[in-house]
Motif scaffolding. Structure first.
Motif, PDB file in Angstrom:
ATOM      1  N   TYR A  76      42.052  13.772  73.298  1.00 32.19           N
ATOM      2  CA  TYR A  76      42.453  13.171  72.029  1.00 32.19           C
ATOM      3  C   TYR A  76      41.291  12.437  71.365  1.00 32.19           C
ATOM      4  O   TYR A  76      40.981  12.683  70.207  1.00 32.19           O
ATOM      5  CB  TYR A  76      43.665  12.250  72.243  1.00 32.19           C
ATOM      6  CG  TYR A  76      44.743  12.991  72.997  1.00 32.19           C
ATOM      7  CD1 TYR A  76      45.433  14.048  72.403  1.00 32.19           C
ATOM      8  CD2 TYR A  76      45.022  12.693  74.327  1.00 32.19           C
ATOM      9  CE1 TYR A  76      46.380  14.772  73.104  1.00 32.19           C
ATOM     10  CE2 TYR A  76      45.970  13.410  75.034  1.00 32.19           C
ATOM     11  CZ  TYR A  76      46.646  14.449  74.429  1.00 32.19           C
ATOM     12  OH  TYR A  76      47.574  15.182  75.122  1.00 32.19           O
ATOM     13  N   SER A  77      40.631  11.575  72.099  1.00 35.72           N
ATOM     14  CA  SER A  77      39.501  10.832  71.520  1.00 35.72           C
ATOM     15  C   SER A  77      38.189  11.591  71.660  1.00 35.72           C
ATOM     16  O   SER A  77      37.261  11.341  70.911  1.00 35.72           O
ATOM     17  CB  SER A  77      39.354   9.473  72.210  1.00 35.72           C
ATOM     18  OG  SER A  77      38.836   9.642  73.529  1.00 35.72           O
TER      19      SER A  77
ATOM     20  N   TYR B 206      49.533   7.563  74.030  1.00 33.33           N
ATOM     21  CA  TYR B 206      48.240   6.882  74.126  1.00 33.33           C
ATOM     22  C   TYR B 206      48.251   5.628  74.990  1.00 33.33           C
ATOM     23  O   TYR B 206      47.292   5.357  75.714  1.00 33.33           O
ATOM     24  CB  TYR B 206      47.709   6.526  72.736  1.00 33.33           C
ATOM     25  CG  TYR B 206      47.414   7.716  71.862  1.00 33.33           C
ATOM     26  CD1 TYR B 206      46.968   8.924  72.393  1.00 33.33           C
ATOM     27  CD2 TYR B 206      47.604   7.644  70.491  1.00 33.33           C
ATOM     28  CE1 TYR B 206      46.707  10.020  71.584  1.00 33.33           C
ATOM     29  CE2 TYR B 206      47.341   8.730  69.670  1.00 33.33           C
ATOM     30  CZ  TYR B 206      46.893   9.912  70.222  1.00 33.33           C
ATOM     31  OH  TYR B 206      46.637  10.984  69.421  1.00 33.33           O
TER      32      TYR B 206
ATOM     33  N   SER C 100      47.244   5.880  78.689  1.00 37.37           N
ATOM     34  CA  SER C 100      45.900   6.309  79.087  1.00 37.37           C
ATOM     35  C   SER C 100      45.284   5.309  80.049  1.00 37.37           C
ATOM     36  O   SER C 100      45.623   4.122  80.050  1.00 37.37           O
ATOM     37  CB  SER C 100      45.011   6.455  77.849  1.00 37.37           C
ATOM     38  OG  SER C 100      45.504   7.486  77.021  1.00 37.37           O
TER      39      SER C 100
ATOM     40  N   GLU D 220      43.174  10.295  79.518  1.00 36.88           N
ATOM     41  CA  GLU D 220      44.039  10.050  78.369  1.00 36.88           C
ATOM     42  C   GLU D 220      45.406  10.699  78.571  1.00 36.88           C
ATOM     43  O   GLU D 220      45.585  11.549  79.439  1.00 36.88           O
ATOM     44  CB  GLU D 220      43.379  10.587  77.098  1.00 36.88           C
ATOM     45  CG  GLU D 220      42.127   9.817  76.732  1.00 36.88           C
ATOM     46  CD  GLU D 220      41.459  10.303  75.469  1.00 36.88           C
ATOM     47  OE1 GLU D 220      40.546   9.605  75.013  1.00 36.88           O
ATOM     48  OE2 GLU D 220      41.823  11.379  74.929  1.00 36.88           O
TER      49      GLU D 220
END
Length: 149
Positions: A32-33, A59, A62, A55
């Motif tokens: 995701y990041s 969120y 995580s 993750e």
């Protein structure tokens, strides 16, 4: 055991621990990041335990690299003896500027450090620049096990 009771921490030790953190970051699960972080913990007996961020689509669930590394260390029976921590991270496949532990990770690191009465060196990698601090500089007046006695 205090940091003074352990073998001196050399530049080679720092470089080796930062390399372990970079290697851990390569194993991160960060879809995701796309920001991969690795942490490596050095213990007084010379043992190194590493972890990478994990993750989750939800969120808030995580896990940071430092938390994963501390969890692994605790699972191995390590209670204290933490003398140094190295952290490295950045966008997938590259190293960012200096990466420091988040507040939650500072508290998690503090718990394992307080169990052994240490104030570990924290090396925060960032390309050619490495920031060196003590955990007590990152989390002054930390809450810990002694506060519950």
């Amino acid at each position: 055991m205090s940091v003074a009771d352990t073998a001196p921490i050399t530049e080679d030790t720092r470089d080796s621990l930062l390399a372990a953190a970079r290697a851990a970051a390569a194993a991160a699960y960060a879809p995701y990041s796309r920001f991969h972080v690795g942490a490596a913990l050095l213990f007084a007996d010379g043992g190194v335990v590493s972890g990478a961020n994990v993750e989750n689509a939800s969120y808030g669930l995580s896990l940071c690299a430092e938390t994963v590394a501390v969890s692994r260390a605790m699972n191995e029976g390590r209670r204290g003896g933490l003398v140094a921590v190295a952290i490295s991270g950045g966008p997938e496949g590259e190293e960012a500027g200096t990466v420091t532990p988040c507040g939650r990770c500072r508290q998690v690191l503090s718990e394992i450090a307080q169990l052994g009465g240490t104030d570990p060196v924290i090396w925060c990698g960032g390309g050619a620049h490495v920031l060196m601090l003590r955990l007590s500089d990152l989390l002054p007046h930390a809450f810990g096990p002694a506060n519950l006695a």
